[in-house]
Write a protein that holds these residues in place. Sequence first.
Motif, PDB file in Angstrom:
ATOM      1  N   GLU A  30      46.355  -4.546  11.029  1.00 29.87           N
ATOM      2  CA  GLU A  30      47.631  -4.641  10.328  1.00 29.87           C
ATOM      3  C   GLU A  30      47.587  -3.836   9.034  1.00 29.87           C
ATOM      4  O   GLU A  30      46.545  -3.727   8.384  1.00 29.87           O
ATOM      5  CB  GLU A  30      47.979  -6.099  10.040  1.00 29.87           C
ATOM      6  CG  GLU A  30      48.390  -6.845  11.292  1.00 29.87           C
ATOM      7  CD  GLU A  30      48.916  -8.242  10.993  1.00 29.87           C
ATOM      8  OE1 GLU A  30      49.422  -8.475   9.887  1.00 29.87           O
ATOM      9  OE2 GLU A  30      48.807  -9.090  11.900  1.00 29.87           O
ATOM     10  N   PHE A  31      48.727  -3.274   8.692  1.00 29.35           N
ATOM     11  CA  PHE A  31      48.875  -2.436   7.506  1.00 29.35           C
ATOM     12  C   PHE A  31      48.327  -3.136   6.267  1.00 29.35           C
ATOM     13  O   PHE A  31      47.593  -2.532   5.477  1.00 29.35           O
ATOM     14  CB  PHE A  31      50.360  -2.093   7.312  1.00 29.35           C
ATOM     15  CG  PHE A  31      50.650  -1.191   6.158  1.00 29.35           C
ATOM     16  CD1 PHE A  31      50.706   0.183   6.324  1.00 29.35           C
ATOM     17  CD2 PHE A  31      50.880  -1.713   4.890  1.00 29.35           C
ATOM     18  CE1 PHE A  31      50.986   1.021   5.257  1.00 29.35           C
ATOM     19  CE2 PHE A  31      51.160  -0.888   3.818  1.00 29.35           C
ATOM     20  CZ  PHE A  31      51.209   0.482   3.998  1.00 29.35           C
ATOM     21  N   VAL A  32      48.669  -4.403   6.090  1.00 24.15           N
ATOM     22  CA  VAL A  32      48.255  -5.155   4.895  1.00 24.15           C
ATOM     23  C   VAL A  32      46.732  -5.242   4.817  1.00 24.15           C
ATOM     24  O   VAL A  32      46.149  -5.067   3.749  1.00 24.15           O
ATOM     25  CB  VAL A  32      48.894  -6.565   4.893  1.00 24.15           C
ATOM     26  CG1 VAL A  32      48.389  -7.406   3.744  1.00 24.15           C
ATOM     27  CG2 VAL A  32      50.411  -6.452   4.848  1.00 24.15           C
ATOM     28  N   ARG A  33      46.091  -5.494   5.938  1.00 23.84           N
ATOM     29  CA  ARG A  33      44.614  -5.575   5.975  1.00 23.84           C
ATOM     30  C   ARG A  33      44.000  -4.211   5.691  1.00 23.84           C
ATOM     31  O   ARG A  33      43.026  -4.099   4.931  1.00 23.84           O
ATOM     32  CB  ARG A  33      44.164  -6.113   7.334  1.00 23.84           C
ATOM     33  CG  ARG A  33      42.685  -6.174   7.500  1.00 23.84           C
ATOM     34  CD  ARG A  33      42.097  -7.356   6.732  1.00 23.84           C
ATOM     35  NE  ARG A  33      40.667  -7.381   6.933  1.00 23.84           N
ATOM     36  CZ  ARG A  33      39.767  -7.324   5.959  1.00 23.84           C
ATOM     37  NH1 ARG A  33      40.157  -7.290   4.699  1.00 23.84           N
ATOM     38  NH2 ARG A  33      38.489  -7.333   6.231  1.00 23.84           N
ATOM     39  N   LEU A  34      44.536  -3.156   6.292  1.00 26.80           N
ATOM     40  CA  LEU A  34      44.022  -1.811   6.063  1.00 26.80           C
ATOM     41  C   LEU A  34      44.183  -1.414   4.593  1.00 26.80           C
ATOM     42  O   LEU A  34      43.286  -0.824   4.002  1.00 26.80           O
ATOM     43  CB  LEU A  34      44.730  -0.802   6.972  1.00 26.80           C
ATOM     44  CG  LEU A  34      44.240   0.632   6.909  1.00 26.80           C
ATOM     45  CD1 LEU A  34      42.763   0.743   7.273  1.00 26.80           C
ATOM     46  CD2 LEU A  34      45.076   1.515   7.832  1.00 26.80           C
ATOM     47  N   ARG A  35      45.314  -1.767   4.005  1.00 21.59           N
ATOM     48  CA  ARG A  35      45.553  -1.473   2.589  1.00 21.59           C
ATOM     49  C   ARG A  35      44.476  -2.122   1.722  1.00 21.59           C
ATOM     50  O   ARG A  35      43.956  -1.511   0.793  1.00 21.59           O
ATOM     51  CB  ARG A  35      46.936  -1.953   2.170  1.00 21.59           C
ATOM     52  CG  ARG A  35      47.297  -1.547   0.741  1.00 21.59           C
ATOM     53  CD  ARG A  35      48.645  -2.062   0.340  1.00 21.59           C
ATOM     54  NE  ARG A  35      48.541  -3.518   0.192  1.00 21.59           N
ATOM     55  CZ  ARG A  35      49.548  -4.345   0.296  1.00 21.59           C
ATOM     56  NH1 ARG A  35      50.760  -3.918   0.556  1.00 21.59           N
ATOM     57  NH2 ARG A  35      49.366  -5.631   0.142  1.00 21.59           N
ATOM     58  N   ALA A  36      44.104  -3.357   2.029  1.00 19.11           N
ATOM     59  CA  ALA A  36      43.063  -4.057   1.273  1.00 19.11           C
ATOM     60  C   ALA A  36      41.701  -3.376   1.445  1.00 19.11           C
ATOM     61  O   ALA A  36      40.945  -3.234   0.483  1.00 19.11           O
ATOM     62  CB  ALA A  36      42.987  -5.513   1.704  1.00 19.11           C
ATOM     63  N   ILE A  37      41.401  -2.941   2.643  1.00 19.09           N
ATOM     64  CA  ILE A  37      40.118  -2.276   2.913  1.00 19.09           C
ATOM     65  C   ILE A  37      40.033  -0.946   2.186  1.00 19.09           C
ATOM     66  O   ILE A  37      39.022  -0.622   1.567  1.00 19.09           O
ATOM     67  CB  ILE A  37      39.927  -2.071   4.435  1.00 19.09           C
ATOM     68  CG1 ILE A  37      39.719  -3.412   5.127  1.00 19.09           C
ATOM     69  CG2 ILE A  37      38.762  -1.126   4.719  1.00 19.09           C
ATOM     70  CD1 ILE A  37      39.787  -3.350   6.639  1.00 19.09           C
ATOM     71  N   VAL A  38      41.095  -0.173   2.258  1.00 21.59           N
ATOM     72  CA  VAL A  38      41.119   1.175   1.690  1.00 21.59           C
ATOM     73  C   VAL A  38      41.297   1.148   0.169  1.00 21.59           C
ATOM     74  O   VAL A  38      40.820   2.031  -0.535  1.00 21.59           O
ATOM     75  CB  VAL A  38      42.225   2.015   2.378  1.00 21.59           C
ATOM     76  CG1 VAL A  38      42.411   3.351   1.705  1.00 21.59           C
ATOM     77  CG2 VAL A  38      41.901   2.189   3.851  1.00 21.59           C
ATOM     78  N   GLY A  39      41.977   0.123  -0.331  1.00 20.76           N
ATOM     79  CA  GLY A  39      42.215   0.026  -1.762  1.00 20.76           C
ATOM     80  C   GLY A  39      43.303   0.970  -2.245  1.00 20.76           C
ATOM     81  O   GLY A  39      43.235   1.496  -3.359  1.00 20.76           O
ATOM     82  N   ALA A  40      44.300   1.182  -1.414  1.00 26.07           N
ATOM     83  CA  ALA A  40      45.411   2.082  -1.755  1.00 26.07           C
ATOM     84  C   ALA A  40      46.674   1.261  -1.998  1.00 26.07           C
ATOM     85  O   ALA A  40      46.779   0.119  -1.568  1.00 26.07           O
ATOM     86  CB  ALA A  40      45.650   3.070  -0.612  1.00 26.07           C
ATOM     87  N   THR A  41      47.617   1.883  -2.681  1.00 24.66           N
ATOM     88  CA  THR A  41      48.920   1.235  -2.832  1.00 24.66           C
ATOM     89  C   THR A  41      49.661   1.336  -1.510  1.00 24.66           C
ATOM     90  O   THR A  41      49.314   2.143  -0.643  1.00 24.66           O
ATOM     91  CB  THR A  41      49.756   1.906  -3.933  1.00 24.66           C
ATOM     92  OG1 THR A  41      50.050   3.251  -3.521  1.00 24.66           O
ATOM     93  CG2 THR A  41      49.038   1.902  -5.278  1.00 24.66           C
ATOM     94  N   GLU A  42      50.704   0.545  -1.377  1.00 22.88           N
ATOM     95  CA  GLU A  42      51.499   0.564  -0.152  1.00 22.88           C
ATOM     96  C   GLU A  42      52.071   1.956   0.121  1.00 22.88           C
ATOM     97  O   GLU A  42      51.986   2.476   1.230  1.00 22.88           O
ATOM     98  CB  GLU A  42      52.609  -0.472  -0.267  1.00 22.88           C
ATOM     99  CG  GLU A  42      53.352  -0.709   1.017  1.00 22.88           C
ATOM    100  CD  GLU A  42      54.309  -1.886   0.911  1.00 22.88           C
ATOM    101  OE1 GLU A  42      55.482  -1.683   1.283  1.00 22.88           O
ATOM    102  OE2 GLU A  42      53.886  -2.967   0.490  1.00 22.88           O
ATOM    103  N   GLY A  43      52.655   2.563  -0.904  1.00 22.07           N
ATOM    104  CA  GLY A  43      53.256   3.887  -0.747  1.00 22.07           C
ATOM    105  C   GLY A  43      52.236   4.970  -0.446  1.00 22.07           C
ATOM    106  O   GLY A  43      52.463   5.840   0.393  1.00 22.07           O
TER     107      GLY A  43
END
Length: 98
Positions: A30-43
């Motif tokens: 899921e996008f939210v999980r990947l965002r946490a792993i990568v440490g990037a902002t949503e945009g």
Amino acid sequence: MDSLDEVIHQPVRLKIMAALKALPARESIEFVRLRAIVGATEGNLGAHLATLEKCGYVQMEKDFVGKKPRTSIAITKEGRRAFEGYVDHLRSILDGAA
């Protein structure tokens, strides 16, 4: 591969591809999980995923859980091959420097 894949070489996209490659084949995250792993902002993550999708390296699916939107991302066969080629190229550079 004679040179590094410039699409993958960008640091955030490299983290994305590494995270997706670690998943079993045909699995998504899921996008939210990947965002946490990568440490990037949503945009920022969305822009990098769009670049990877345009190259055919990732596939995104959107659906709803109740009324809440959900985006899932998976690496494609082409993306898996490209990432493996990228890693092989890095290894050849390191082996040549030893």
